[in-house]
Design a protein around this motif. Structure first.
Motif, PDB file in Angstrom:
ATOM      1  N   TYR A  32       2.247   1.842   6.705  1.00  0.00           N
ATOM      2  CA  TYR A  32       1.137   2.857   6.599  1.00  0.00           C
ATOM      3  C   TYR A  32      -0.008   2.100   6.426  1.00  0.00           C
ATOM      4  O   TYR A  32      -1.090   2.302   7.087  1.00  0.00           O
ATOM      5  CB  TYR A  32       1.246   3.478   4.979  1.00  0.00           C
ATOM      6  CG  TYR A  32      -0.101   4.385   4.685  1.00  0.00           C
ATOM      7  CD1 TYR A  32      -0.385   5.459   5.123  1.00  0.00           C
ATOM      8  CD2 TYR A  32      -0.365   3.775   3.545  1.00  0.00           C
ATOM      9  CE1 TYR A  32      -1.561   6.161   4.670  1.00  0.00           C
ATOM     10  CE2 TYR A  32      -1.511   4.376   2.793  1.00  0.00           C
ATOM     11  CZ  TYR A  32      -2.085   5.506   3.569  1.00  0.00           C
ATOM     12  OH  TYR A  32      -3.056   6.085   2.967  1.00  0.00           O
ATOM     13  N   ARG A  33      -0.178   0.814   5.778  1.00  0.00           N
ATOM     14  CA  ARG A  33      -1.644   0.249   5.477  1.00  0.00           C
ATOM     15  C   ARG A  33      -1.721  -0.394   7.138  1.00  0.00           C
ATOM     16  O   ARG A  33      -2.898  -0.538   7.411  1.00  0.00           O
ATOM     17  CB  ARG A  33      -1.457  -0.836   4.433  1.00  0.00           C
ATOM     18  CG  ARG A  33      -1.217  -0.313   2.986  1.00  0.00           C
ATOM     19  CD  ARG A  33      -1.127  -1.208   1.931  1.00  0.00           C
ATOM     20  NE  ARG A  33      -1.191  -0.616   0.797  1.00  0.00           N
ATOM     21  CZ  ARG A  33      -1.194  -1.252  -0.458  1.00  0.00           C
ATOM     22  NH1 ARG A  33      -0.950  -2.460  -0.395  1.00  0.00           N
ATOM     23  NH2 ARG A  33      -1.025  -0.611  -1.470  1.00  0.00           N
ATOM     24  N   GLY A  35      -1.018   0.733   9.917  1.00  0.00           N
ATOM     25  CA  GLY A  35      -1.455   1.556  10.762  1.00  0.00           C
ATOM     26  C   GLY A  35      -2.976   1.926  10.490  1.00  0.00           C
ATOM     27  O   GLY A  35      -3.650   2.198  11.627  1.00  0.00           O
ATOM     28  N   LEU A  36      -3.394   2.241   9.332  1.00  0.00           N
ATOM     29  CA  LEU A  36      -4.674   2.270   8.841  1.00  0.00           C
ATOM     30  C   LEU A  36      -5.773   0.908   9.290  1.00  0.00           C
ATOM     31  O   LEU A  36      -6.711   1.453   9.971  1.00  0.00           O
ATOM     32  CB  LEU A  36      -4.917   2.462   7.323  1.00  0.00           C
ATOM     33  CG  LEU A  36      -4.427   3.650   6.568  1.00  0.00           C
ATOM     34  CD1 LEU A  36      -4.501   3.615   5.260  1.00  0.00           C
ATOM     35  CD2 LEU A  36      -5.226   4.804   7.434  1.00  0.00           C
ATOM     36  N   SER A  75       0.589   6.137  10.345  1.00  0.00           N
ATOM     37  CA  SER A  75       0.291   6.221   8.956  1.00  0.00           C
ATOM     38  C   SER A  75       0.462   7.427   8.419  1.00  0.00           C
ATOM     39  O   SER A  75       0.980   7.588   7.406  1.00  0.00           O
ATOM     40  CB  SER A  75      -1.344   5.862   8.898  1.00  0.00           C
ATOM     41  OG  SER A  75      -1.449   4.555   9.068  1.00  0.00           O
ATOM     42  N   THR A  78       4.198   7.959   7.543  1.00  0.00           N
ATOM     43  CA  THR A  78       4.747   6.961   6.473  1.00  0.00           C
ATOM     44  C   THR A  78       4.029   7.178   5.138  1.00  0.00           C
ATOM     45  O   THR A  78       4.209   6.478   3.844  1.00  0.00           O
ATOM     46  CB  THR A  78       4.798   5.287   6.787  1.00  0.00           C
ATOM     47  OG1 THR A  78       3.431   5.128   7.219  1.00  0.00           O
ATOM     48  CG2 THR A  78       5.608   5.179   7.942  1.00  0.00           C
ATOM     49  N   ILE A  79       2.847   8.025   5.123  1.00  0.00           N
ATOM     50  CA  ILE A  79       2.149   8.174   3.895  1.00  0.00           C
ATOM     51  C   ILE A  79       2.848   8.756   2.742  1.00  0.00           C
ATOM     52  O   ILE A  79       3.771   9.622   3.123  1.00  0.00           O
ATOM     53  CB  ILE A  79       0.673   8.977   4.192  1.00  0.00           C
ATOM     54  CG1 ILE A  79      -0.248   9.027   2.975  1.00  0.00           C
ATOM     55  CG2 ILE A  79       0.935  10.447   4.700  1.00  0.00           C
ATOM     56  CD1 ILE A  79      -1.610   9.632   3.422  1.00  0.00           C
ATOM     57  N   ILE A 136      -6.528  12.102   4.943  1.00  0.00           N
ATOM     58  CA  ILE A 136      -5.911  10.825   4.471  1.00  0.00           C
ATOM     59  C   ILE A 136      -7.175  10.345   3.468  1.00  0.00           C
ATOM     60  O   ILE A 136      -7.004   9.706   2.261  1.00  0.00           O
ATOM     61  CB  ILE A 136      -5.876   9.795   5.336  1.00  0.00           C
ATOM     62  CG1 ILE A 136      -4.339  10.156   6.075  1.00  0.00           C
ATOM     63  CG2 ILE A 136      -5.668   8.315   4.713  1.00  0.00           C
ATOM     64  CD1 ILE A 136      -4.145   9.214   7.245  1.00  0.00           C
ATOM     65  N   ALA A 188      -9.557   0.511   4.861  1.00  0.00           N
ATOM     66  CA  ALA A 188      -8.568  -0.251   5.261  1.00  0.00           C
ATOM     67  C   ALA A 188      -8.375  -1.815   4.837  1.00  0.00           C
ATOM     68  O   ALA A 188      -7.095  -2.007   4.182  1.00  0.00           O
ATOM     69  CB  ALA A 188      -8.588  -0.386   6.641  1.00  0.00           C
ATOM     70  N   LYS A 191      -7.215  -1.495   1.194  1.00  0.00           N
ATOM     71  CA  LYS A 191      -5.638  -0.982   0.930  1.00  0.00           C
ATOM     72  C   LYS A 191      -4.804  -2.432   1.104  1.00  0.00           C
ATOM     73  O   LYS A 191      -3.746  -2.473   0.513  1.00  0.00           O
ATOM     74  CB  LYS A 191      -5.485  -0.193   2.256  1.00  0.00           C
ATOM     75  CG  LYS A 191      -6.145   1.312   1.795  1.00  0.00           C
ATOM     76  CD  LYS A 191      -5.850   2.003   0.646  1.00  0.00           C
ATOM     77  CE  LYS A 191      -4.439   2.242   0.612  1.00  0.00           C
ATOM     78  NZ  LYS A 191      -3.844   3.219  -0.492  1.00  0.00           N
ATOM     79  N   ASP A 199       0.789   2.848  -4.102  1.00  0.00           N
ATOM     80  CA  ASP A 199       0.754   3.810  -2.678  1.00  0.00           C
ATOM     81  C   ASP A 199       2.186   4.418  -2.627  1.00  0.00           C
ATOM     82  O   ASP A 199       2.034   5.659  -2.004  1.00  0.00           O
ATOM     83  CB  ASP A 199       0.784   2.966  -1.496  1.00  0.00           C
ATOM     84  CG  ASP A 199      -0.826   3.065  -1.112  1.00  0.00           C
ATOM     85  OD1 ASP A 199      -1.490   3.780  -1.329  1.00  0.00           O
ATOM     86  OD2 ASP A 199      -1.180   2.121   0.018  1.00  0.00           O
TER      87      ASP A 199
END
Length: 217
Positions: A32-33, A35-36, A75, A78-79, A136, A188, A191, A199
């Motif tokens: 997730y992170r 991707g961000l 992201s 998977t968030i 998000i 980002a 994170k 998370d």
């Protein structure tokens, strides 16, 4: 003979009971992170090419946008969001925006960025991608009280809606775009150093909500 002792996973006390965080949970947060981060970097590079170049190569923005969109999609996959319906809505918004962007890129003789800028009504389709991204931002602002995501939650709609209805001068759009790109990067990067369990959230809530949905089915 040596004996290996495996440490037991840490047990957390949730609102509706105890839960543990698995390696799969942690990998999901890392993805997730990541991707961000990729989305933020792609967006920042594209924004810099527009803001700091008098004659930018708009064709380059198309693959950057594709990278941004794909990373955002990962992201969104998977968030962790407690409300399953909200999670699904954000994913649907991303799909609508992605399909629209592909259609515009294939059907127009101009680069995608030029098409969207010159034809603001295209935001009714491609804009759904940014609705998902704003979702998000809102989730992160609500859960972690992050200043940058609070600002982004209002900046993104202001820029897109302002361009859609034609009320923003070019200078204002440039300022808002710069703020968006910088704060997205800040978000980002912050994170990446946040504790992973934060998370994942309270897994007992996810279990409780799932049981409620099954009982209603």
């Amino acid at each position: 003979m040596t004996t290996q002792t495996l440490s037991a996973p840490e047990v957390y006390q949730g609102q509706f009971g105890e839960f543990t965080i698995t390696q799969s949970d942690r990998i999901g947060v890392i993805i997730y992170r990541a991707g961000l981060t990729i989305a933020a970097l792609s967006f920042a590079i594209g924004s810099a090419l527009v803001l700091f170049n008098n004659d930018p190569n708009y064709t380059v923005l198309t693959p950057l946008y594709a990278c941004f969109t794909l990373a955002l999609g990962v992201s969104l996959l998977t968030i962790h969001i407690y409300m399953a319906i909200l999670h699904r809505f954000l994913q649907v918004f991303w799909v609508i925006g992605s399909i629209t962007s592909i259609g515009l890129a294939l059907s127009s003789n101009e680069p995608l960025a030029v098409t969207v800028y010159n034809h603001p009504l295209t935001l009714f389709g491609i804009g759904f991608t940014f609705v998902a991204l704003t979702g998000i931002y809102f989730k992160e602002a609500f859960c972690f009280n992050r200043l940058e995501t609070k600002i982004l939650t209002f900046t993104v709609p202001l820029l897109l809606l302002g361009h859609l209805v034609g009320i923003l001068p070019i200078q204002a759009e440039q300022v808002l775009l710069g703020i968006w790109a910088i704060l997205f990067l800040v978000f980002a990067l912050r994170k990446t150093v946040q504790a992973i369990p934060a998370d994942i959230g309270d897994k007992s809530v996810f279990s409780y909500l799932k049981q409620q949905r099954l009982q209603k089915a």
